[in-house]
Design a protein around this motif. Sequence first.
Motif, short mmCIF file in Angstrom:
data_model
loop_
_atom_site.label_atom_id
_atom_site.label_comp_id
_atom_site.label_asym_id
_atom_site.label_seq_id
_atom_site.Cartn_x
_atom_site.Cartn_y
_atom_site.Cartn_z
N UNK A 27 1.77 6.03 -8.95
CA UNK A 27 2.13 4.70 -8.44
C UNK A 27 1.46 4.45 -7.08
N UNK A 28 0.90 5.50 -6.49
CA UNK A 28 0.28 5.38 -5.17
C UNK A 28 -1.20 5.05 -5.32
N UNK A 29 -1.80 4.58 -4.21
CA UNK A 29 -3.24 4.35 -4.27
C UNK A 29 -4.01 5.45 -3.56
N UNK A 30 -3.31 6.46 -3.11
CA UNK A 30 -3.97 7.60 -2.49
C UNK A 30 -2.96 8.71 -2.27
N UNK A 31 -3.48 9.91 -2.01
CA UNK A 31 -2.63 11.07 -1.83
C UNK A 31 -2.84 11.61 -0.42
N UNK A 32 -1.74 11.95 0.25
CA UNK A 32 -1.83 12.61 1.57
C UNK A 32 -1.61 14.10 1.36
N UNK A 33 -2.58 14.90 1.79
CA UNK A 33 -2.45 16.34 1.62
C UNK A 33 -2.47 16.99 3.00
N UNK A 34 -1.43 17.74 3.32
CA UNK A 34 -1.34 18.42 4.63
C UNK A 34 -2.11 19.73 4.54
N UNK B 42 0.85 -1.18 0.00
CA UNK B 42 0.00 0.00 0.00
C UNK B 42 0.89 1.24 0.00
N UNK B 43 0.70 2.12 -0.95
CA UNK B 43 1.56 3.31 -1.07
C UNK B 43 0.70 4.56 -1.09
N UNK B 44 1.07 5.54 -0.26
CA UNK B 44 0.40 6.84 -0.28
C UNK B 44 1.44 7.91 -0.64
N UNK B 45 1.06 8.84 -1.49
CA UNK B 45 1.98 9.88 -1.95
C UNK B 45 1.67 11.20 -1.26
N UNK B 46 2.71 11.86 -0.72
CA UNK B 46 2.48 13.17 -0.13
C UNK B 46 2.68 14.23 -1.21
N UNK B 47 1.67 15.04 -1.37
CA UNK B 47 1.78 16.08 -2.39
C UNK B 47 0.94 17.28 -2.00
N UNK B 48 1.38 18.45 -2.41
CA UNK B 48 0.60 19.65 -2.15
C UNK B 48 -0.34 19.94 -3.30
N UNK B 49 -0.40 19.03 -4.27
CA UNK B 49 -1.25 19.28 -5.45
C UNK B 49 -2.24 18.16 -5.69
N UNK B 50 -3.12 17.92 -4.72
CA UNK B 50 -4.02 16.78 -4.88
C UNK B 50 -4.94 16.90 -6.09
N UNK B 51 -5.20 18.12 -6.54
CA UNK B 51 -6.16 18.32 -7.63
C UNK B 51 -5.69 17.74 -8.96
N UNK B 52 -4.37 17.54 -9.07
CA UNK B 52 -3.87 17.04 -10.35
C UNK B 52 -4.12 15.56 -10.51
N UNK B 53 -4.67 14.94 -9.50
CA UNK B 53 -4.80 13.50 -9.53
C UNK B 53 -6.25 13.10 -9.28
N UNK B 54 -6.59 11.94 -9.76
CA UNK B 54 -7.93 11.41 -9.47
C UNK B 54 -7.91 10.48 -8.28
N UNK B 55 -6.77 10.35 -7.64
CA UNK B 55 -6.66 9.47 -6.48
C UNK B 55 -7.41 10.05 -5.29
N UNK B 56 -7.84 9.19 -4.36
CA UNK B 56 -8.46 9.72 -3.14
C UNK B 56 -7.46 10.55 -2.35
N UNK B 57 -7.96 11.64 -1.76
CA UNK B 57 -7.10 12.54 -0.99
C UNK B 57 -7.39 12.35 0.50
N UNK B 58 -6.35 12.08 1.27
CA UNK B 58 -6.50 11.85 2.71
C UNK B 58 -5.77 12.94 3.49
N UNK B 59 -6.30 13.31 4.65
CA UNK B 59 -5.51 14.13 5.57
C UNK B 59 -4.43 13.23 6.19
N UNK B 60 -3.40 13.83 6.79
CA UNK B 60 -2.38 13.00 7.45
C UNK B 60 -3.00 12.08 8.51
#
Lengths: 261, 261
Positions: free
Chosen positions: B147-154, B94-112
């Motif tokens: 490559x991640x299955x979700x995005x972490x947005x702070x 399971x991989x989550x990507x930290x990014x400040x640009x969640x809008x560029x992706x269709x992946x689910x966006x999670x808080x930390x």
Amino acid sequence: MTKPQKQGKLRLARDKGELRPAPSIVLVEPQLGENIGAVARAMLNFGMSDLVIVNPRDGWPNEKAVAMASGASLVLDRARLAPTTAEALGAFHHVLAMTARPRESLLPVLTPREAAEAMKLRTDRGERCAILLGPERTGLANDDVNRASGVISIPVNPAFASLNVAQAAVVIAYEWAIADGAAPAPADLVSAAPATREQFEGFIEHLFGSLADARYFYPEERRPVLERKIKTAFARASLTDGEVRTLRGVIKSLVQGRPED
Amino acid sequence: MTKPQKQGKLRLARDKGELRPAPSIVLVEPQLGENIGAVARAMLNFGMSDLVIVNPRDGWPNEKAVAMASGASLVLDRARLAPTTAEALGAFHHVLAMTARPRESLLPVLTPREAAEAMKLRTDRGERCAILLGPERTGLANDDVNRASGVISIPVNPAFASLNVAQAAVVIAYEWAIADGAAPAPADLVSAAPATREQFEGFIEHLFGSLADARYFYPEERRPVLERKIKTAFARASLTDGEVRTLRGVIKSLVQGRPED
């Protein structure tokens, strides 16, 4: 994680003037300019902007702080200097100290989350809150911890608890941002105006002066321990302005004793 | 925030071998050794120890990383190198990507916080989780985010969203520690015994008796209001047994005044 559009947005923030009310950070005798800059950056990332610096080792302004702040010069430009912790805290109503050594104090110990929620309630009713952070090597001195009415302890790995001052600032600023995004405080929590640190310290000085007159601190070696013990007990009460005045009346009355009939 | 006893405790942690299972951090093409070191330090602070480094700009090992890790060399010593992100991630479930640009992706966006809770569930059932962090200047490339299955947005201040890679690591590692429940509850740290109600009421009676002797409650109609006010202030302090005894000594001393010399 750097965003290309930050310059334009930062200018917008300056144009709009002040950020929302938020706790201040008070850095006591910071050593490395890089750490001051990193703290400033973490503050602005999470919506805090008021930085007070007590007696920085390498003077002020500090070029390394500016380099490390990476665009958060807004915070550094507005930073205020204070010669002592006491003067830095004078105008605040509520002070929490970050320390990795909660066991040495009788103050209540809060997690960063609990602290942020408590500060949110107080900030919403107009109180000024400060978070006290100590020097890199030694952390806060006991005397400075005891100027606070509570301690914030970050839940770190006990096998490696050495937390950089800027990393500690990230944690509390992050929790502040989350607490600040939450619902406003219920009206029933609004209470009487708290004493400022200056009013509180004035009361403590009055009490200690009266006790010294009464030879309470005898032998003199006991004095530091007794003073800390008494001050901590009162600090924990988060006394209001009116309570401080009442307690000063109590001291005066006890000292004067029964009036002549 | 530095702890004097850290060396001894760190040695203990090494002796005991592995930390509890925790997510790994994968740093993609980090530029500054200082940032790698600061990430390692944040990881160990919060109970994470598995670091994977994809194609570091300045090679490996890196002296600046060691200097900045400040005792967390345990993490750097064990760090694994990978030539590409794809190879670094191969063994994770399971991989989550930290990014400040969640809008560029269709992946689910999670808080930390959400991300940490999700990773805790997966870690507990034996899945291997990784958090993907990008290079300082550009952040993660879209190919790597995907490559991640979700995005972490702070949740940062939109007017200043530039978050240092090590500061981002502090936030997610801190949330991991909380989700993992490893940290002791701060309430456990308050050690001194509180006063019983009987001890507290005894102290209050002592104080009110002394004040009555000193004609503090004059005129008598003020007495109930003043008593309530004083009692409330002390009640809020949640006094300990020892503090109650100290404050009784304070009252006695003030009443007696300066002894005859």
